[in-house]
Design a protein around this motif. Sequence first.
Motif, mmCIF file in Angstrom:
data_model
loop_
_atom_site.group_PDB
_atom_site.id
_atom_site.type_symbol
_atom_site.label_atom_id
_atom_site.label_comp_id
_atom_site.label_asym_id
_atom_site.label_seq_id
_atom_site.Cartn_x
_atom_site.Cartn_y
_atom_site.Cartn_z
ATOM 1 N N ASN A 40 -5.093 3.410 -3.640
ATOM 2 C CA ASN A 40 -5.408 2.301 -2.738
ATOM 3 C C ASN A 40 -6.901 2.100 -2.525
ATOM 4 O O ASN A 40 -7.361 0.959 -2.388
ATOM 5 C CB ASN A 40 -4.708 2.501 -1.388
ATOM 6 C CG ASN A 40 -3.328 1.876 -1.367
ATOM 7 O OD1 ASN A 40 -3.153 0.726 -1.745
ATOM 8 N ND2 ASN A 40 -2.330 2.657 -0.937
ATOM 9 N N ARG A 43 1.841 1.992 -3.464
ATOM 10 C CA ARG A 43 0.693 2.552 -4.193
ATOM 11 C C ARG A 43 0.404 3.991 -3.779
ATOM 12 O O ARG A 43 -0.035 4.801 -4.604
ATOM 13 C CB ARG A 43 -0.532 1.658 -3.986
ATOM 14 C CG ARG A 43 -0.445 0.347 -4.758
ATOM 15 C CD ARG A 43 -1.735 -0.442 -4.704
ATOM 16 N NE ARG A 43 -1.877 -1.174 -3.463
ATOM 17 C CZ ARG A 43 -1.503 -2.442 -3.281
ATOM 18 N NH1 ARG A 43 -0.936 -3.112 -4.275
ATOM 19 N NH2 ARG A 43 -1.691 -3.038 -2.117
ATOM 20 N N ASP A 44 0.660 4.335 -2.526
ATOM 21 C CA ASP A 44 0.469 5.725 -2.103
ATOM 22 C C ASP A 44 1.421 6.650 -2.861
ATOM 23 O O ASP A 44 1.039 7.758 -3.271
ATOM 24 C CB ASP A 44 0.697 5.855 -0.595
ATOM 25 C CG ASP A 44 -0.498 5.393 0.225
ATOM 26 O OD1 ASP A 44 -1.618 5.337 -0.328
ATOM 27 O OD2 ASP A 44 -0.313 5.084 1.417
ATOM 28 N N ASP A 86 0.834 -1.201 0.000
ATOM 29 C CA ASP A 86 0.000 0.000 0.000
ATOM 30 C C ASP A 86 0.871 1.254 0.000
ATOM 31 O O ASP A 86 0.480 2.294 -0.548
ATOM 32 C CB ASP A 86 -0.915 0.020 1.223
ATOM 33 C CG ASP A 86 -2.180 -0.805 1.030
ATOM 34 O OD1 ASP A 86 -2.364 -1.357 -0.079
ATOM 35 O OD2 ASP A 86 -2.984 -0.895 1.974
#
Length: 756
Positions: free
Chosen positions: A597, A583-584, A580
């Motif tokens: 996310n 992805r941030d 995550d």
Amino acid sequence: MGPAPTAPPQFAPYHHPAAGWGAAKSVTRFLVREGAYVDGPRAIMRMNHENDGFDCPGCAWPDDTKGLHLDICENGIKHVTWEMTRKRVGREFFATHSVTELSEWSDFALEDQGRLTEPMVYDAASDHYVPIRWRDAFDLVGRTLRDLDDPNRAAFYTSGRLGNEATFLYQLMARELGTNNLPDCSNMCHEASGRALQASLGTEKGTVDLKDWEVTDALFIMGVNVASNAPRMLTALSAAYRRGAQIVHINPLVEAAATRTIVPHDFVDMALFKSTRTSTLNLQPRIGGDMALLRGMAKAILEQSTTDEKALDQLFIGRHTTGFEAYRALCEATPWEEIERQSGLDRAQVLKAARVYRDADRSIFSWCLGVTQHEHGVDTVREIVNLLLLRGNLGREGAGPSPVRGHSNVQGNRTCGIDHRPSPEFLDRLAEVCAIDPPRAHGLDTVNAIEAMRRGEVKVFVGMGGNFALAAPDTPATYEALRGCELTVQVSTKLNRSHLVHGRRALILPCLGRTEKDHQRGGLQSTSVEDSMSMVHLSVGMKCPASPHLLSEPAIVAGMARAALPDSETPWEWYIEDYDRIRDTMSQALDGFEDFNRRVRLPLGFRIKQPARELVFLTPSGQAEFSAAPLPDVVPAPGTLALGTMRSHDQWNTTIYSDNDRYRGVKNLRTLVFLNPDDMRERGIAEFDPVDITSTAKDGSTRTLNGYLAIPYEIPRGCAAGYMPEMNVLCALGDYSTQSDQPIMKHLKVTVTASA
């Protein structure tokens, strides 16, 4: 070493529906052969399912939007089962077999040994791979990269199966090191599509989605063998036929998918052996003749517009395009005789296709490598866009361009930064978000990376997946290039040719497969992929890894990056604890990935915005741009043939499952060439006669394959076809398109003669 001896080669034209019971039997035999009695059926029930499923590592066809529970195909099941095999390749195997010995094995036999289990390093003294600890492997990579006098002496290749998170970290590592040398498999397949669509519409991608396929009036399927390369498209084709849509297949070979199908999850049809047609018209242009066909369709539409005011969408053309008058003049000046000569079709056939297009309110054009792997691939894709623009088939439901990407996340790789020609805007944003100073000069693509390795300018080659040694053109030249490197690194799941064609030092780094659970400190991880139609969704593995010593692709990239960049402020280890976090960062660095996310966890994920779909064109003119390229001369010289390479049905890219090609009626044979019967008679060649195939490159050099068996086939005169990767040797490294830099593997100039 290879498959067990089989019966002699056989050939009988295929006359059955695509998929259906033939596919079911083939899958059953494959599951039995691999011993996948439990994992196989489990995988079938989890593949391509939203939320808790894993994405098929095969093609990039979009997942069903209505919750279909068997959104699968024969080749996808084979691909997954091949990955889930119980066979293992560990230190005992490498201690038993030297690299020299393994080099004599067939490519089937190499991959058939099973999954790699631990990192290995080549020991030149013994000619064996020996175990190495992950830490030491990363140190070797890092030390070698740090010792380079120029970061551009390294090249970082990407296969299309790499997930988005690993892709982003991989390009970040390369650019923090200081190079844009990011060759990838797109350089060999859809580079022409991206460049053409960017020039015409301001986007490198198609604009349609699966819902558009469900409502369009006409589908034009060009240069793709759907039944093998994107089998789940058969569902869309059969549904389109049933609701009355027109389906035009354009291909030198009439493939099984262009006739009839029985979709396996249509249980009633399966029970009744009831097939559905998948075409309303089949056209067989000569190899390279697609552009002339498209030009003829446009010429017919323009001629009709003089008496039919609805033939053209004048409002759309006036509001949203530029260059129309020049294109109209070009079409008017192109004689029908030249269109017929270059396309290999008569005028009546071209007019049939034009009539289908004129009568359809909404049309989609879909294409694959049969269109792109030519010298004039960019011009041909732009001609597709020209035709779409004439009738306003853009920016509305059921209409637009729809390239068929051949590998599961090849489009996502490019979206997430694998690009040797990155835009200044992308680099500016990457610099701001990731606090690095990325290089601005363009890097090397696949062909130029091979040339640079041969010259000794690139000394380190890292292959993130794939089988570069076999996938690339001019096999001897590619082998020479790899063997000249100081270090080659291959991140792989199974043994393949690229591990045996290596540099002076070499590493095999085994990674998790798409089907396997990826546990990190933050728990079970998921990765994301992007399909052919710009949908991004999550993939979660279902089974325990093949070995406790495997690492995920993101973890391998981070390990190499930390070793090569010990003072980097990029939080490599922190990223790997929880994807995550990657992805941030991607949500800030990549246009269209905002709120990544949350959106990727929505049902079916999310679609990356497509400005051209909204009639916003990011071109210099701010409008969709007609092109006005002259027709290329694609008619073979007397005595020569145009040869295109392709996959058999029982293979996926360079992975060979057997020597059969069910949909073309071939058994127990891959070293073959398909020829027009009249061309065979003219050369005194009979069925199964051994022949020699000689290609002539642009520079006049020749390459020959000896003793291939001739197969009579329904293919236009002057054309021939055979399988890659065996025939890649015929494509000289210098035989690449000046428009796209792609190897022209679909348009080789060859002579075919009876073997002495």
